[in-house]
Design an enzyme around this catalytic site. Structure first.
Site, PDB file in Angstrom:
ATOM      1  N   GLU A  71       0.849  -1.195   0.000  1.00  0.00           N
ATOM      2  CA  GLU A  71       0.000   0.000   0.000  1.00  0.00           C
ATOM      3  C   GLU A  71       0.884   1.244   0.000  1.00  0.00           C
ATOM      4  O   GLU A  71       2.036   1.197   0.401  1.00  0.00           O
ATOM      5  CB  GLU A  71      -0.882   0.023   1.248  1.00  0.00           C
ATOM      6  CG  GLU A  71      -1.797  -1.181   1.395  1.00  0.00           C
ATOM      7  CD  GLU A  71      -2.894  -1.222   0.345  1.00  0.00           C
ATOM      8  OE1 GLU A  71      -3.446  -0.162   0.018  1.00  0.00           O
ATOM      9  OE2 GLU A  71      -3.179  -2.319  -0.161  1.00  0.00           O
ATOM     10  N   TYR A 102       3.862  -4.386  -8.633  1.00  0.00           N
ATOM     11  CA  TYR A 102       2.576  -4.978  -9.017  1.00  0.00           C
ATOM     12  C   TYR A 102       2.642  -5.631 -10.404  1.00  0.00           C
ATOM     13  O   TYR A 102       1.769  -6.416 -10.746  1.00  0.00           O
ATOM     14  CB  TYR A 102       1.499  -3.899  -9.039  1.00  0.00           C
ATOM     15  CG  TYR A 102       0.944  -3.518  -7.687  1.00  0.00           C
ATOM     16  CD1 TYR A 102      -0.250  -4.065  -7.242  1.00  0.00           C
ATOM     17  CD2 TYR A 102       1.596  -2.610  -6.873  1.00  0.00           C
ATOM     18  CE1 TYR A 102      -0.796  -3.706  -6.017  1.00  0.00           C
ATOM     19  CE2 TYR A 102       1.064  -2.249  -5.645  1.00  0.00           C
ATOM     20  CZ  TYR A 102      -0.127  -2.793  -5.220  1.00  0.00           C
ATOM     21  OH  TYR A 102      -0.660  -2.441  -4.012  1.00  0.00           O
ATOM     22  N   SER A 128     -13.112   2.872  -7.168  1.00  0.00           N
ATOM     23  CA  SER A 128     -13.951   2.340  -6.103  1.00  0.00           C
ATOM     24  C   SER A 128     -14.138   3.374  -5.000  1.00  0.00           C
ATOM     25  O   SER A 128     -15.168   3.440  -4.355  1.00  0.00           O
ATOM     26  CB  SER A 128     -13.342   1.063  -5.532  1.00  0.00           C
ATOM     27  OG  SER A 128     -11.984   1.260  -5.252  1.00  0.00           O
ATOM     28  N   ASN A 129     -13.137   4.211  -4.808  1.00  0.00           N
ATOM     29  CA  ASN A 129     -13.163   5.153  -3.701  1.00  0.00           C
ATOM     30  C   ASN A 129     -13.370   6.558  -4.256  1.00  0.00           C
ATOM     31  O   ASN A 129     -12.421   7.232  -4.631  1.00  0.00           O
ATOM     32  CB  ASN A 129     -11.827   5.010  -2.953  1.00  0.00           C
ATOM     33  CG  ASN A 129     -11.719   5.931  -1.771  1.00  0.00           C
ATOM     34  OD1 ASN A 129     -12.703   6.547  -1.350  1.00  0.00           O
ATOM     35  ND2 ASN A 129     -10.523   6.048  -1.238  1.00  0.00           N
ATOM     36  N   ASN A 179      -4.986   6.142  -6.052  1.00  0.00           N
ATOM     37  CA  ASN A 179      -5.673   6.812  -4.955  1.00  0.00           C
ATOM     38  C   ASN A 179      -4.775   7.830  -4.265  1.00  0.00           C
ATOM     39  O   ASN A 179      -5.221   8.716  -3.569  1.00  0.00           O
ATOM     40  CB  ASN A 179      -6.255   5.818  -3.941  1.00  0.00           C
ATOM     41  CG  ASN A 179      -5.206   4.962  -3.278  1.00  0.00           C
ATOM     42  OD1 ASN A 179      -4.034   5.340  -3.176  1.00  0.00           O
ATOM     43  ND2 ASN A 179      -5.605   3.795  -2.817  1.00  0.00           N
ATOM     44  N   TYR A 185       4.597   4.326  -6.864  1.00  0.00           N
ATOM     45  CA  TYR A 185       3.333   3.662  -6.500  1.00  0.00           C
ATOM     46  C   TYR A 185       2.483   3.479  -7.748  1.00  0.00           C
ATOM     47  O   TYR A 185       1.756   4.385  -8.172  1.00  0.00           O
ATOM     48  CB  TYR A 185       2.585   4.463  -5.432  1.00  0.00           C
ATOM     49  CG  TYR A 185       1.338   3.771  -4.949  1.00  0.00           C
ATOM     50  CD1 TYR A 185       1.414   2.517  -4.360  1.00  0.00           C
ATOM     51  CD2 TYR A 185       0.085   4.354  -5.080  1.00  0.00           C
ATOM     52  CE1 TYR A 185       0.269   1.862  -3.918  1.00  0.00           C
ATOM     53  CE2 TYR A 185      -1.054   3.716  -4.637  1.00  0.00           C
ATOM     54  CZ  TYR A 185      -0.956   2.469  -4.062  1.00  0.00           C
ATOM     55  OH  TYR A 185      -2.094   1.826  -3.627  1.00  0.00           O
ATOM     56  N   GLU A 188      -2.153  -2.337  -9.780  1.00  0.00           N
ATOM     57  CA  GLU A 188      -2.806  -3.107 -10.838  1.00  0.00           C
ATOM     58  C   GLU A 188      -3.686  -2.243 -11.731  1.00  0.00           C
ATOM     59  O   GLU A 188      -4.087  -2.681 -12.792  1.00  0.00           O
ATOM     60  CB  GLU A 188      -3.593  -4.281 -10.237  1.00  0.00           C
ATOM     61  CG  GLU A 188      -4.888  -3.922  -9.510  1.00  0.00           C
ATOM     62  CD  GLU A 188      -4.697  -3.330  -8.129  1.00  0.00           C
ATOM     63  OE1 GLU A 188      -3.542  -3.285  -7.639  1.00  0.00           O
ATOM     64  OE2 GLU A 188      -5.701  -2.903  -7.532  1.00  0.00           O
TER      65      GLU A 188
END
Ligand SMILES: *[C@@H]1O[C@H](CO)[C@@H](O)[C@H](O)[C@H]1NC(C)=O
Ligand SMILES: *[C@@H]1O[C@H](CO)[C@@H](O)[C@H](O)[C@H]1NC(C)=O
Ligand SMILES: *[C@@H]1O[C@H](CO)[C@@H](O)[C@H](O)[C@H]1NC(C)=O
Length: 272
Positions: A71, A102, A128-129, A179, A185, A188
């Site tokens: 994360e 990833y 999703s967020n 995000n 970072y 996927e």
């Protein structure tokens, strides 16, 4: 020894000799092996709620304690608990001791003919967020004034996991907004959603050839980006250039844990 299965989800282990060509690796999640283990892998998210969930008891001096996290810093609470407990780090960052991205690209031994999936739609984003205050949603709000974007995810169009690639591959472009923005970072969202489905992602350097993606910071405004995407939409020859790298490179994405869990064994053997 895997101290706890990441996110408490038991995963299938595979032989490290098959995956990485290395021998004499024994991976287990059975804590009875604690005193004998050469390394203990501790997954941050499963221990960060309380120090009591960390491995307890005296630690063999030759044992390597490995901090494992995929994360971003924004989603990695209680890092302070971890100070001075670990010998090695294992993460998506290139400067970690054991690098577990990833996904990655490998050079093919033979060139391949990559055929671009049939495209009937323009721009997609799966999120999703949904946070209206986030930079990515604000950017989208600006972008959508100039170009239509189909949104998938919670409170938007449904995107079941088994339909993900077939749905997204119909789009010419995919927005790979993470995000949070952090060094290396890249999740996927890039490796699986965008490259796996044969769309052109819209972010990134270092990990990808320059003709594999479009980066938003190359455009002064969302309007400039929208114009560029519309130009590419009308120019199939230029659009196809974004797929030339696939002649010599193939995508390896690491949605399964098996390779990650072999990497510490490889790293310790190489250090000997
Ligand atoms: C864990 O390992 C110990 C020692 O080898 C063994 O006795 C025990 O049955 C194992 N537990 C499980 C659940 O496999
Ligand atoms: C790992 O770190 C601990 C604590 O700093 C240290 O006591 C131990 O010797 C280290 N283990 C190895 C294998 O370097
Ligand atoms: C790729 O396709 C072209 C045209 O169909 C063909 O001439 C060529 O031999 C193919 N190359 C490979 C590596 O399959």
């Amino acid at each position: 020894l895997i101290h706890e299965w990441p996110f408490h989800q038991r995963a299938a282990l595979r032989k490290c000799s098959d995956l990485l060509g290395i021998h004499d690796c024994h991976i287990t999640a059975n804590r009875s092996w604690y005193l004998k283990a050469d390394a203990v892998i501790v997954h941050h998210r499963d221990v960060c709620s309380s120090p009591k969930t960390l491995p307890q008891g005296p630690r063999p001096p030759s044992q390597h304690s490995i901090w494992f996290n995929l994360e971003s810093p924004s989603h990695s609470p209680n890092l302070g608990f971890m100070d001075n407990l670990f010998n090695l780090t294992m993460s998506y960052r290139r400067d970690s001791d054991i690098f577990t991205p990833y996904g990655w690209l490998e050079v093919l031994s033979q060139p391949q003919n990559f055929s671009i999936p049939a495209k009937s739609k323009l721009v997609a984003w799966a999120v999703s967020n949904w946070n209206p205050a986030s930079r990515r949603v604000q950017y989208y709000e600006e972008l959508k004034k100039y170009i239509h974007v189909d949104i998938y995810g919670r409170n938007h169009m449904p995107l079941p996991r088994d339909k993900q690639l077939s749905t997204l591959s119909q789009y010419k472009f995919y927005l790979t907004f993470e995000n949070s923005l952090h060094e290396d970072y890249i999740t996927e969202k890039l490796w699986y959603n965008a490259l796996g489905s044969g769309t052109v992602p819209k972010n990134y350097e270092c990990f990808l050839p320059p003709d594999a993606f479009i980066h938003i910071s190359d455009f002064p405004s969302a309007q400039g980006l929208a114009q560029y995407l519309q130009e590419l939409d009308k120019d199939p020859v230029r659009y196809q250039r974004y797929f030339q790298w696939r002649t010599w490179l193939q995508l390896l994405e690491n949605t399964y844990l098996a390779i990650h869990l072999c990497k510490p064994c490889q790293a310790l053997q190489m250090a000997q």
